[in-house]
Design an enzyme around this catalytic site. Structure first.
Site, PDB file in Angstrom:
ATOM      1  N   ALA A 165       0.794  -1.290  -0.078  1.00  0.00           N
ATOM      2  CA  ALA A 165       0.102   0.072   0.038  1.00  0.00           C
ATOM      3  C   ALA A 165       0.847   1.212   0.046  1.00  0.00           C
ATOM      4  CB  ALA A 165      -0.917  -0.015   1.280  1.00  0.00           C
ATOM      5  N   ARG A 176      -0.830   5.351  -5.068  1.00  0.00           N
ATOM      6  CA  ARG A 176      -1.521   4.922  -6.491  1.00  0.00           C
ATOM      7  C   ARG A 176      -0.809   5.981  -7.631  1.00  0.00           C
ATOM      8  NH1 ARG A 176      -5.810   1.963  -6.282  1.00  0.00           N
ATOM      9  NH2 ARG A 176      -6.927   2.821  -8.038  1.00  0.00           N
ATOM     10  N   HIS A 211     -27.662  19.202  21.639  1.00  0.00           N
ATOM     11  CA  HIS A 211     -27.076  18.583  22.775  1.00  0.00           C
ATOM     12  C   HIS A 211     -27.927  17.437  23.104  1.00  0.00           C
ATOM     13  CE1 HIS A 211     -25.057  18.167  26.514  1.00  0.00           C
ATOM     14  NE2 HIS A 211     -26.380  17.906  27.071  1.00  0.00           N
TER      15      HIS A 211
END
Ligand code: FAD
Ligand code: NAD
Length: 489
Positions: A283, A286, A458
């Site tokens: 990895a 690219r 909230h």
């Protein structure tokens, strides 16, 4: 005689299909050509993103996160789970179903918008013609006044670690593993390395990530990257920086085959290391994909990185020919390509939109997720910009605590003179969703005070952004000593 269109799009990934649909919406007669063949041997739309990228990786990330969460965290909430197991083939099957539904859905979307699809490899010729070669090698020529190239990118290969069936794999192979490897080596601690390394770590693999650089995630804000590294270490991701891979060797036979990886560290002594893995994922980035795309008379040349050179409107040097997405400069992100596709389509239709490259969000879908937009602290320091930082730790968020997931922080950086937002950086649960709030604020030129004056529901995780914006002026409610945390440079 070539069939004529107003626009031909080459590549049906996210950049190309967005461009094609918007062209068709503008009443332009549009064709799209794509050569993708999926693992069932069928032509498929959607490019890297839908077939082997964004969507399948998120399917595995979400499944593995749910599994690890149930295994590791449910007991603290009073939920007793016994005998929990991961059925990897079922996880992969579900991922394949999602991919198949989306790629088929996209085919219908294109035809529903009256976009004509051609399955095959396109080659751009001179005179704005495109030759399409189908799988059976038959060819046809189509023509248009406007041609948009969106041919994307492919994984970079590493000569010292050649792909070896099922043992040394790239990201595509890593999305299809049928079992959890005992030990997994990942080369490259970038986005793919961290995301896919996380998937297999959560499912029980020992994961060692070898990264050539000395710095972890240099594109992220350094404070966020440091905290992320701490969290990943706690999860058992073994990230080795400054690791220069020097070679791989396959040992054993049949099911006992393993990969021995050797690397050296960045010290003057160049200390050598060696480790045996069941699988290795490469990895290391690219590269733009243009194989077979340009005929000699197409009139386009590539830059040093292999990209098609374009201006800020994605126009190439040849009038009427545009290029977008991973095949051009800029971050290789689906949403960046999508916006470029829409911009080019609108410009062909006679409008004047722009892409704001200053507000492209980045997300790493680990747990916690990293998400950011705008400048990092280190970029602002280098540019000698005066700025103020407001931090909010998610350990002070009521909603994060209530859901037993209070890791990370939110950081707002504002201009010291004008208070305008310069960057927002997040580490935490669901920050991939929350970063959109910061992108919108920055797109509208908001100040930290504007965000501070905005009402947030909230309890919500987004209140962390509100508090970080308030912390810029020392007004956050739920953090003590924030003046120390609001730095002025
Ligand atoms: P692509 O998606 O690569 O599509 C290009 C298309 O062009 C392909 O279908 C190809 O078949 C076709 N083509 C190429 N040449 C020709 C030709 N000559 N004739 C006809 N057709 C041709 N990005 C994100 O933003 N978020 C994520 O979460 C994310 N996750 C990822 C995970 C992984 C594992 C990977 C590998 C990538 C990920 N990305 C992610 C990156 C993202 O997939 C790419 O940035 C995006 O797909 C680029 O879009 P594109 O349209 O430019 O090119
Ligand atoms: P990347 O550029 O993010 O990371 C590659 C890493 O490999 C870098 O840290 C680099 O220093 C390292 N490296 C390079 N050569 C090496 C070597 N020989 N040995 C050890 N380390 C080495 O690339 P990637 O992770 O492969 O991802 C490719 C692209 O896909 C990215 O640019 C990203 O834009 C895109 N993507 C995006 C997402 C997302 O948006 N969540 C997810 C996956 C992929």
């Amino acid at each position: 005689m070539a069939t004529t269109f107003d626009v031909i799009v080459i590549g049906a990934g996210p950049a190309g299909y967005h461009a094609a649909i918007r062209c068709a919406q503008s009443e332009l007669k549009t064709a799209i050509v794509d050569q993708w063949i999926n693992k069932q041997g069928e032509s498929a739309h959607g490019g890297t993103c839908l077939n082997v990228g964004c969507i399948p990786s998120k399917s595995l990330l979400d499944a593995s996160h749910k599994f690890a969460d149930a295994r590791d965290n449910y007991a603290a909430l009073g939920i007793q789970v016994q005998g929990i197991e991961m059925d990897v083939p079922a996880m992969i099957k579900k991922k394949d179903e999602v991919v198949s539904n989306l790629t088929r859905g996209l085919a219908s979307l294109l035809s529903g918008n009256s976009v004509t699809s051609f399955a095959g490899s396109a080659q751009l010729q001179g005179n704005r013609e495109v030759q399409v070669r189908a799988q059976d090698q038959t060819t046809q020529t189509i023509r248009a006044d406007n041609i948009i190239i969106a041919t994307g990118s492919v994984p970079i290969e590493l000569s010292v670690c050649p792909l070896t069936d099922g043992l040394i794999i790239d990201s595509t192979g890593a999305l299809d593993a049928s079992s959890v490897p005992g030990s997994l080596g990942v080369i490259g601690a970038g986005i793919i390395g961290l995301e896919l390394g996380s998937v297999w770590r959560r499912l029980g693999a020992e994961v060692v990530i070898l990264e050539a650089l000395e710095e972890f995630l240099p594109l992220a804000d350094a404070q966020i990257a440091k905290e992320a590294a701490r969290q990943f270490k706690k999860q058992g991701l073994d990230i080795r920086l400054g690791a220069r891979v020097t070679g791989t060797k396959i040992t054993g036979k049949g099911k006992q085959r393993k990969v021995v990886v050797t690397w050296s560290d960045g010290t003057a002594q160049q200390k050598e290391y060696k480790k045996t893995f069941d699988k290795v994922i490469i990895a290391v980035g690219r590269r733009p994909y243009t194989e077979g795309l340009l005929a000699a008379d197409a009139g386009l040349t590539l830059d040093e990185q292999g990209c098609i050179p374009v201006n800020e409107y994605c126009a190439t040097a040849v009038p009427g020919i545009y290029a977008i997405g991973d095949v051009v400069r800029g971050p290789m992100l689906a949403h960046k390509g999508m916006e470029e596709g829409l911009m080019v389509a609108e410009r062909i239709a006679g409008h004047q939109p722009l892409v704001n490259y200053d507000t492209v969000p980045s997300v790493i879908y680990t747990h916690p997720e990293l998400a950011w937009v705008g400048k990092t602290e280190q970029e602002l320091k280098a540019a000698q910009v005066n700025y103020v930082v407001g931090n909010f730790p998610m350990s002070a968020s009521g909603r994060a605590l209530a859901s037993n997931d209070a890791v990370g922080l939110i950081k707002v950086i504002a201009d010291a003179e004008t208070d305008r937002l310069l960057g927002v950086h997040m580490l935490g649960t669901h920050t991939s969703e929350m970063i959109a709030e910061a992108v919108i604020a920055m797109e509208f030129g908001a100040s930290a005070e504007d965000l501070g004056l905005t009402m947030f529901a909230h309890p919500s995780l987004s209140e962390g952004l509100h508090e970080a914006a308030l912390a810029v002026s020392g007004h956050a409610i739920h953090v003590a000593n924030q003046r120390r945390k609001a730095k002025r440079h």
